[in-house]
Write an enzyme that holds these catalytic residues in place. Structure first.
Site, PDB file in Angstrom:
ATOM      1  N   SER A 145      55.323  41.174  45.345  1.00 58.41           N
ATOM      2  CA  SER A 145      54.577  42.340  44.735  1.00 58.41           C
ATOM      3  C   SER A 145      54.788  43.654  45.799  1.00 58.41           C
ATOM      4  CB  SER A 145      53.125  41.884  44.896  1.00 58.41           C
ATOM      5  OG  SER A 145      52.685  41.463  46.176  1.00 58.41           O
ATOM      6  N   GLY A 183      41.610  46.597  52.322  1.00 61.03           N
ATOM      7  CA  GLY A 183      40.783  47.818  52.727  1.00 61.03           C
ATOM      8  C   GLY A 183      39.919  47.445  54.003  1.00 61.03           C
ATOM      9  N   VAL A 184      39.204  46.185  53.833  1.00 60.18           N
ATOM     10  CA  VAL A 184      38.423  45.871  54.955  1.00 60.18           C
ATOM     11  C   VAL A 184      39.066  45.483  56.360  1.00 60.18           C
ATOM     12  CG1 VAL A 184      36.345  45.357  53.409  1.00 60.18           C
ATOM     13  CG2 VAL A 184      37.817  43.629  54.223  1.00 60.18           C
ATOM     14  N   GLU A 185      40.281  45.009  56.248  1.00 57.62           N
ATOM     15  CA  GLU A 185      41.223  44.510  57.540  1.00 57.62           C
ATOM     16  C   GLU A 185      41.483  45.764  57.988  1.00 57.62           C
ATOM     17  OE1 GLU A 185      44.118  41.918  56.675  1.00 57.62           O
ATOM     18  OE2 GLU A 185      42.884  39.986  56.130  1.00 57.62           O
ATOM     19  N   HIS A 436      31.353  19.323  70.149  1.00 56.27           N
ATOM     20  CA  HIS A 436      30.279  20.288  70.976  1.00 56.27           C
ATOM     21  C   HIS A 436      30.828  20.915  72.204  1.00 56.27           C
ATOM     22  CE1 HIS A 436      26.176  21.813  71.302  1.00 56.27           C
ATOM     23  NE2 HIS A 436      26.514  21.393  72.787  1.00 56.27           N
TER      24      HIS A 436
END
Ligand code: NAI
Length: 459
Positions: A145, A183-185, A436
Site C-alpha cells: 500500500s 497520526g497519534v504515533e 507478580h
C-alpha cells in the site's frame, strides 16, 4: 540480481518482497517449492524500511526523552537537553540496516531466486521484469500500500509518514492531519522530542477505530502531555510558503505550522502493474479475493495490504504463510481479521483484539463487560502509568474483545489474542496464574472480575 534460465517454470512467482511477499516466499521455500521473488526496492518492504521498524525506533527515542525529562520525579537526576535529529536518524537507520542484512542473508540461503526490478503482471502465470518473463504455476501479488494524500501536494513542509521518518531537524510547530494510528504515533514522538503538536481528526475522537474507552483515555493522556487535537473537523486546504504552512479547517479556522503530516490512511498499490489488463478483479483498487486469498484468476493469489482489511505487517506475514501452505496442499485455516491483534505504539500504548463493545452488542445482543483500572496494578504504579484493561464477553459465552491502554500494554497483546482466538471463557482463564508484579496481572484481574471472583477490585 538473478536471472532464471529461459523456460524455467517456478512453483510460485511472488510480486513484492514486503511482509506478505517475503513470508510467502520463505515458507514456500521451506516446503520445497521453487520461488521467484520480485522486488523493485529493498527486501522487507514498507514495514522494514518506511513503517513499523523505523517508527518504533523513533518511538523508543521518544520514550528515552520522556524518561530523561521525568527522572527527577522519582529521585533520579536527569535532564532533557534536546534532541540531535541526525543522531536519531543514524540510530533508526542502524536498526533497519541490521534487520535488512539479516533478512537478505536469510533469503539468500533459502534457495529463493530474487529478481530486482519492477514487475508487471502479464497473465495468470507470468510476470515481466525489464523485458524478461518469469513464469509460475502460481502467482502471488504482494505489492502493498501507499499513503493516501486526498489531493494534497506532498513536498517541502507537507509530508507523509515516508518523509516524516527522515527529518534532519525537529520543527517547532507540527500539525498532524488524521488522528488514527499513524497520526497519534507521530504526534506522540514529536511531542516527546519537544515539538508543539496539534492533531486534526475528521471523526469525533482520536483513534476512532478503537473502542471509545481507549479514545477517551488517549485524549486524556494527550491533554496532559499538551498535545493539541481538534476532532470532528476536516481540513479543506493545505498551503505553504518559505516561512510556514497553513491548514484551513472546514469550520473556518486555520492552523499554522512548520510541518504538516498527512496521515489520512493508506490505499492499495495496484496501479500501473498490469493488474486490470490481465483481467484481475479489483474493487476501488483493492484486489478482490475469497477467504483463501484466491483472486478471480486461476492460480493467482493476493496477500497483505493489497487485500482490503487491517493493514498490518503481521496480517501480511500470516497471509503469506497461509498462501504458501495452501499452495503446498497443507489446507491451512484462513486468516481471520477479527483475531489479529492491533497495537498503536504511542504513549500511552493502545492494544486491542476482537470486537469492540458496540460491535459485540450488535452481533450478540447482550454482552458482559469489565474494566480493570491500572490504578490497582502494582507494576503500573511503579511505571506511573494510567489506563485500563477492558474485556468484552458474549453473555454466558466466551471473551470476544480485549481493549487495553497504558504504558507497554502492547507487550501483553499475545495473551489477549489467545483469549479471543481460542474463544476462552472467563472461568477457564481465571485460574491462570500471572506473575507478580507485572502489568500482565491486570489482564488476569479483569478475567477474574469477569468470572465473578475479583481479587483486587469489585465485581
Ligand atoms: P487510518 O485509515 O487508520 O486513519 C486515517 C484517519 O484520517 C481516520 O481517523 C480518518 O477519519 C482521518 N481523516 C480522513 N480524512 C480526513 C480529513 N479530511 N481531515 C481530517 N482527518 C481525516 O490510517 P493511518 O493512521 O494513516 O494508517 C494507515 C494504516 O497503517 C492503518 O491501517 C494503520 O493500521 C496502519 N499502521 C499501523 C501501525 C501499527 O500497527 N502500530 C502503525 C502505523 C500505521
Amino acid at each position: 540480481m538473478a536471472h532464471a534460465d529461459p523456460g524455467t517454470v517456478f512453483d510460485i512467482v511472488v510480486l513484492g518482497a514486503g511482509s506478505g511477499g517475503y513470508a510467502c516466499a520463505l515458507r514456500a521455500a521451506q516446503l520445497g517449492k521453487s520461488v521467484a521473488l520480485i522486488e523493485k526496492g529493498k527486501l522487507g518492504g514498507t514495514c522494514l524500511h518506511e513503517g513499523c521498524i523505523p517508527t518504533k525506533a523513533l518511538l523508543h527515542a521518544a520514550e528515552v526523552a520522556d524518561t530523561a525529562r521525568h527522572g527527577s520525579a522519582i529521585g533520579v537526576s536527569t535532564r532533557f537537553d534536546g534532541v540531535d535529529m541526525p543522531a536519531v536518524q543514524r540510530y533508526q537507520q542502524g536498526v533497519v540496516d541490521r534487520l535488512h542484512r539479516g533478512l537478505t542473508g536469510l533469503i539468500a540461503t533459502s534457495g529463493i531466486t530474487v529478481v530486482e526490478g519492477t514487475g508487471r503482471l502479464v497473465d495468470a502465470h507470468t510476470v515481466e521484469v525489464d523485458g524478461r518473463r518469469y513464469t509460475g504455476t502460481n502467482v502471488v501479488l504482494a505489492t502493498g500500500s501507499v499513503p493516501r494524500t486526498l489531493g494534497v501536494e506532498i513536498g517541502g513542509r507537507v509530508v507523509t509518514s515516508e518523509q516524516a521518518l527522515t527529518l534532519q531537524e525537529l520543527p517547532e510547530r507540527i500539525v498532524v492531519i488524521g488522528g488514527s494510528v499513524i497520526g497519534v504515533e507521530f504526534a506522540s514522538v514529536w511531542a516527546s522530542l519537544g515539538a508543539q503538536v496539534t492533531i486534526v481528526e475528521a471523526l469525533d475522537r482520536l483513534a476512532p477505530l478503537e473502542d471509545p474507552v481507549l479514545s477517551k483515555g488517549l485524549e486524556r493522556a494527550f491533554r496532559k502531555r499538551s498535545i493539541g487535537f481538534r476532532t470532528g473537523v476536516k481540513f479543506t486546504q493545505v498551503s505553504q510558503d518559505d516561512d510556514r504552512a497553513v491548514v484551513q479547517l472546514e469550520d473556518g479556522s486555520a492552523l499554522e505550522a512548520d510541518l504538516v503530516l498527512i496521515a489520512v490512511g493508506r490505499g492499495p498499490r495496484s496501479e500501473g502493474m498490469g493488474f486490470e489488463e490481465a483481467g484481475l478483479a479489483l474493487d476501488r483498487g483493492w484486489v478482490t479475493t475469497d477467504e483463501r486469498l484466491r483472486t478471480n484468476l486461476d492460480g493467482v493469489y493476493a496477500v497483505g495490504d493489497l487485500v482490503a482489511g487491517l493493514q498490518l505487517a503481521h496480517r501480511g506475514f500470516a497471509h503469506g504463510i497461509f498462501v504458501a501452505e495452501d499452495i503446498a496442499g497443507l489446507s491451512p485455516a484462513p486468516v481471520v481479521d477479527e483475531q489479529i491483534p492491533r497495537v498503536t505504539y504511542c504513549e500511552p500504548e493502545l492494544a486491542s483484539v476482537g470486537l469492540t463493545e458496540a460491535q459485540a452488542r450488535e452481533r450478540f445482543g447482550d454482552v458482559d463487560v469489565v474494566e480493570y483500572n491500572l490504578a490497582g496494578n502494582g507494576k503500573s504504579q511503579i511505571l506511573q502509568t494510567a489506563g485500563l484493561v477492558k474485556l468484552v464477553r458474549q453473555q454466558d459465552g466466551p471473551i470476544v474483545g480485549v481493549h487495553m491502554i497504558g504504558a507497554r500494554m502492547g507487550e501483553q497483546i499475545g495473551e489477549a489474542a489467545l483469549l479471543v482466538t481460542w474463544e476462552a471463557y472467563p472461568d477457564d482463564v481465571a485460574p491462570l496464574i500471572h506473575a507478580h508484579p507485572t502489568q500482565n496481572e491486570s489482564l488476569g484481574e479483569a478475567a477474574l472480575a469477569l468470572a465473578g471472583k475479583p481479587l483486587h477490585s469489585h465485581a
